[in-house]
Write an enzyme that holds these catalytic residues in place. Structure first.
Site, mmCIF file in Angstrom:
data_model
loop_
_atom_site.group_PDB
_atom_site.id
_atom_site.type_symbol
_atom_site.label_atom_id
_atom_site.label_comp_id
_atom_site.label_asym_id
_atom_site.label_seq_id
_atom_site.Cartn_x
_atom_site.Cartn_y
_atom_site.Cartn_z
ATOM 1 N N CYS A 128 1.506 4.770 18.019
ATOM 2 C CA CYS A 128 1.432 4.436 16.592
ATOM 3 C C CYS A 128 1.510 5.658 15.679
ATOM 4 O O CYS A 128 1.682 5.506 14.469
ATOM 5 C CB CYS A 128 0.161 3.650 16.292
ATOM 6 N N HIS B 38 -0.941 4.123 9.043
ATOM 7 C CA HIS B 38 -0.551 3.174 10.075
ATOM 8 C C HIS B 38 -1.377 1.899 9.935
ATOM 9 O O HIS B 38 -2.595 1.938 9.768
ATOM 10 C CB HIS B 38 -0.770 3.792 11.455
ATOM 11 N N ASN C 17 0.584 -5.171 13.211
ATOM 12 C CA ASN C 17 0.688 -3.779 13.657
ATOM 13 C C ASN C 17 2.043 -3.598 14.330
ATOM 14 O O ASN C 17 2.271 -4.097 15.433
ATOM 15 C CB ASN C 17 -0.453 -3.479 14.631
#
Length: 337
Positions: A116, A258, A288
């Site tokens: 990520c 993020h 996500n």
């Protein structure tokens, strides 16, 4: 982040793309022991997009890259850097094929795997290529199809993760102009690599000569410690980048992090003492999206008018590895392609 002669990497184009198939919380509830309320209260997510059979990470990366090039008014780049943890194949890297499909045959192209944090890592590496004089422009793409590595029976990971791609085009420019990347911070802690992983499929598991258990072939995450580490490292990184820019997080107009979890974003905002309203978010709509997360938020924030030219911005991420990082800029005039 400037090289000899004051050469800096400047954001010149922006693009994002998610696959058309959306999976709502109610749709997941028809398959798994979950509910819309359970998912929303724990993650802030209402839906996520997933690839159809036969669609791969490279396909999403090509579309996002094309849009970023169009946004910049060009069809050329000297380098393509693809941040992904779900490449089309374990070998070779996906970036060269993405470059070729974009008509950039012959250019330097490679993948970066930092989960990520991948897009922020890719920005840092690409800024170095520009500052050194190696490249005049770099197409930086974050793309992942995590739906392909999730356990179909795991209600937690399936609720959190979605597929998508986002990209920016960086060009050589002046370190003082809008869009110039500044205050880069990158870090890692490999002693906690087991917190976020796919245990099987790599050389460590394959070298045993034993078949992998099915559970080991899927993505796993130890949620409680990951939450704590994400908040701690993203907050510290944002503070360090803000200090490198000559201020504090309170002096930053927009903090684009993020999109791991809505509660993580709120906890970071509280820790750095900045109102949550300054943290653009699209997690409710896309979940996500791993390496695609930051550029997708940027594209949505610009399109929605939440992010405007002249605003001071810090971008940040946290992911497996463990890895984390952030970078700052003054947002330039640009429209998503």
């Amino acid at each position: 982040m400037s090289g000899a002669g004051g050469r800096a990497a400047v954001v010149a184009g922006l693009g994002g793309w998610v696959p058309p198939t959306a999976v709502t919380n109610d749709a997941l509830a028809r398959e798994l022991d979950t509910s819309d309320e359970w998912i929303r209260t724990r993650t802030g997510i209402a839906r996520r997009h997933v690839v159809d059979p036969g669609t791969a990470t490279g396909d999403l990366a090509v579309e996002a890259g094309r849009r970023a090039l169009r946004s910049a008014g060009t069809d050329a780049a000297d380098v393509v850097v693809l941040a992904t943890s779900t490449p089309d194949r374990p070998c070779p890297a996906t970036a060269p094929e993405v470059a070729s499909r974009l008509g950039l045959t012959g250019v330097c192209a490679f993948d970066i795997a930092a989960v990520c944090t991948g897009f922020v890592y890719a920005l840092g590496v690409s800024a170095g290529l520009v500052a050194s004089g190696f490249a005049r422009s770099v197409l930086v793409i974050g793309a992942d199809t995590f739906s392909t590595i999730l356990d179909p029976a795991d209600r937690t990971t399936r609720a959190i993760f979605g597929d998508g791609a986002g990209a920016v085009l960086l060009r050589a420019g002046d370190p003082d102009e809008p869009g110039a990347l500044r205050g880069l911070q990158l870090g890692s802690d490999g002693s906690r690599s087991d917190l976020i992983q796919v245990a099987a499929g790599g050389s460590r598991q394959r070298s045993t000569g034993l078949p992998a258990e099915e559970a080991a072939t899927y993505f796993t995450m130890d949620g409680r410690p990951v939450f704590a580490e994400a908040v701690r490292h993203m907050a510290a990184s944002v503070e360090a980048t803000a200090a490198a820019l000559g201020g504090t997080p309170a002096d930053v107009d927009r903090i684009v992090l993020h999109q791991a979890n809505a509660r993580i974003l709120a906890a970071v905002a509280e820790r750095v003492g900045v109102p949550l309203e300054r943290f653009p978010s699209n997690i409710e709509r896309v979940g996500n999206t791993v390496a695609a997360s930051v550029p997708l938020v940027l594209a949505d924030a610009v399109a929605d008018g939440v992010l405007r030219p002249g605003q001071r911005v810090v971008l940040g991420g946290f992911g497996g590895g463990l890895t984390w990082g952030s970078v700052g800029l003054v947002w330039p005039e640009t429209t998503p392609g």
